[in-house]
Design an enzyme around this catalytic site. Structure first.
Site, short mmCIF file in Angstrom:
data_model
loop_
_atom_site.label_atom_id
_atom_site.label_comp_id
_atom_site.label_asym_id
_atom_site.label_seq_id
_atom_site.Cartn_x
_atom_site.Cartn_y
_atom_site.Cartn_z
N LYS A 57 0.85 -1.19 0.00
CA LYS A 57 0.00 0.00 0.00
C LYS A 57 0.89 1.24 0.00
O LYS A 57 1.90 1.28 0.71
CB LYS A 57 -0.90 -0.03 1.24
N SER A 90 -9.95 -0.83 7.17
CA SER A 90 -9.37 -0.67 5.84
C SER A 90 -8.62 -1.86 5.25
O SER A 90 -8.23 -1.82 4.09
CB SER A 90 -8.44 0.54 5.81
N SER A 104 -9.79 1.57 2.95
CA SER A 104 -8.93 2.34 2.09
C SER A 104 -7.86 1.53 1.35
O SER A 104 -7.26 2.03 0.41
CB SER A 104 -8.22 3.42 2.92
N1 GLN Z 1 -13.32 3.84 6.47
C1 GLN Z 1 -12.72 4.28 7.71
C2 GLN Z 1 -12.30 5.73 7.57
O1 GLN Z 1 -12.54 6.29 6.57
C3 GLN Z 1 -11.56 3.42 8.07
C4 GLN Z 1 -10.38 3.67 7.23
C5 GLN Z 1 -9.20 2.90 7.67
O2 GLN Z 1 -9.31 1.87 8.32
N2 GLN Z 1 -8.04 3.42 7.33
O3 GLN Z 1 -11.71 6.29 8.43
#
Ligand code: GLN
Length: 493
Positions: free
Chosen positions: A78, A177, A153
């Protein structure tokens, strides 16, 4: 050579060991596939062929010590992990052109174990999002249906692994995410215990929640990856590693294990699609067939997890993102303006809408007049949620929920409604707040509400802190019983 892309990493390593495949062939097959990626999964990919620069002697020694167990296996990373000399953007325009002077510990440890960097994957900007539509570099498509999102994400990592352009990947999970994109793409995603893997070199979103973990085609690969990545790191005082390391899973039944189904996060909870509930119930049946006990339980404060998360995560983000000021990294807008104007214009131009929303929410929640009312209360809710889990684990070995309330949704469907987007993590955020490990494994296909072709549904299993080996073992037994085919129709038929 094509079927090489269908092997799990563990299988490929076995072939390499047996002399049926060379590490070079394995890497090149993926480097070519990644170079032809049509999903928008990658922001940077390596070229096939021998590495341009031989690894420095110091890392050679380390590699020998680590046993070279991963034998050149290609690894997708990532783009939130710093990689020395290779552009690292965290999906943000504000970091465009940033070439870190060092490599994240997780990536370095995997390289020391023999993994080779295949590419950097696309992601929601600074890991804020559930669809990868918040990337500053364009969206990622779900290999099961290119009109739908891969989740986020870590959507680039998940789409790459499911779409056969990476054998496995690492991502980060702050509120879901890793698990949610794994669920939407039909693969395995593990969020380890907070502190299991070093944060060093992992660009910070919400430091008390961020955690690195694997996205893989099966549970064995997740164990293999975590085993190499975890560990205490002198560069990260919050890292502790996993006592005793990580065992590769071997369990074939669930005899004597007790699984709790938290009422607040399961079938009865609001917003869970009918198809998702059905697969969830069917998977509970499989647990029983394997000898596991299934019973309802309570996590009385879990339903408040999202509300607490959306105070705490933006609060931490507003502090972490203060460093992007046009002076230290990447973009600088209007260099001739005075200092304050340059700061403002850089941040206005470099950050996307969701990141700005979080900075405003977080700054507000931390302001002196509101600190106790928002941040203080959210911290207390967080403690209550952790206590709920502790109480539940006195009666149960593992807790299970659907990973995502819905299957993959259409691109654009939730971009105008941040709250609908935030709901994606309803079932995953509580474990993040409690710091405990949780895995998502693919459990079947379900039609979205409103109809259409079947799309992957994930099943989440959560465990007490640092019980990764037990969690992986249970997930492995269940995965065998489910026997899900992770290959999306239409991907290299
Ligand atoms: N969807 C959640 C957010 O937008 C979690 C994102 C994540 O785990 N990085 O914060």
């Amino acid at each position: 050579m094509d079927d090489v892309l269908e092997l799990t990493v563990a299988e490929a390593l076995r072939r390499i060991e047996d002399g049926e495949l060379t590490a070079g062939e394995y890497f090149d097959a993926y480097a070519e596939a990644a170079g032809g990626d049509e999903l928008g999964a990658y922001l940077w990919t390596a070229n096939p062929g021998p590495t341009a620069t031989p690894p420095p002697p110091e890392s050679e020694t380390r590699r020998r010590r680590a046993g070279d167990s991963l034998r050149g296996a290609p690894l997708a990373v990532k783009d939130i992990f710093c990689t020395e000399g290779i552009e690292t953007t965290a999906g943000s325009r504000i970091l465009e052109g940033y070439r870190p002077p060092y490599t994240a510990t997780a990536v370095r440890k995997l390289a020391d174990a023999g993994a080779r960097l295949l590419g950097k994957t696309n992601m929601d900007e600074f890991a804020m999002g559930s669809s990868t539509e918040n990337s500053g570099y364009g969206p990622v498509l779900n290999p099961w249906d290119r009109e739908r999102v891969p989740g986020g994400s870590s959507g680039g990592s998940a789409a790459a692994v499911a779409g056969r352009v990476a054998p496995w990947a690492i991502g980060t999970d702050t509120g879901g995410s890793i698990r949610q994109p794994a669920s939407l793409c039909g693969i395995v995603g593990l969020k380890p215990t907070y502190g299991a893997v070093s944060h060093y070199g992992m660009i910070a979103f919400a430091s008390s929640l961020d955690q690195c973990g694997p996205l893989t085609r099966d549970v064995t690969d997740a164990a293999l990856l975590l085993r190499a990545a975890e560990g205490r790191d002198a560069c990260d005082s919050t890292s502790v590693g996993i006592d005793g390391g990580v065992e590769l899973p071997s369990r074939e039944d669930l005899d004597g294990l007790r699984f709790g189904v938290p009422r607040e996060l399961s079938a009865e909870a609001e917003g869970i699609e009918a198809g998702v509930s059905e697969i969830f119930e069917r998977t509970l049946g499989k647990i029983r067939e394997l000898g596991g006990e299934v019973d309802e339980c309570e996590l009385p404060h879990a339903a408040h997890g999202l509300s607490a998360y959306y105070v705490l995560a933006p609060a931490e983000a507003s502090a972490n993102l203060a460093r992007y000021d046009g002076v230290r990294y990447g973009l600088r807008a209007d260099a001739d303006a005075d200092l304050i104007a340059m700061y403002e214009r850089t941040r206005a131009a470099g950050f996307g809408a969701e990141v700005k929303r979080r900075i405003m929410l977080g700054t507000y929640a931390l302001s002196s007049g509101y600190y106790e009312a928002y941040y203080g209360r959210a911290q207390r809710v967080r403690t209550k949620i952790a206590d709920d889990f502790r109480a539940a684990f006195e009666r149960f070995d593992y807790l299970v929920t659907p990973t995502s309330p819905t299957v993959a949704f259409k691109i654009g469907e939730r971009t105008a409604d941040p709250l609908a987007m935030y709901m994606s993590d309803f079932c995953t955020v509580p474990m993040s707040l409690a710091g405990i490990p949780a895995i998502s494994i693919p459990a079947g296909l379900a039609e979205p509400d409103g109809g259409g072709a079947g799309l992957p549904v994930g099943f989440q299993i959560a465990a007490p802190a640092f019980d990764e080996s037990g969690l992986l073992d249970a997930a492995h037994a269940l995965e065998r019983a489910i026997d899900f085919d992770t290959r999306p129709p239409g991907v290299r038929p």
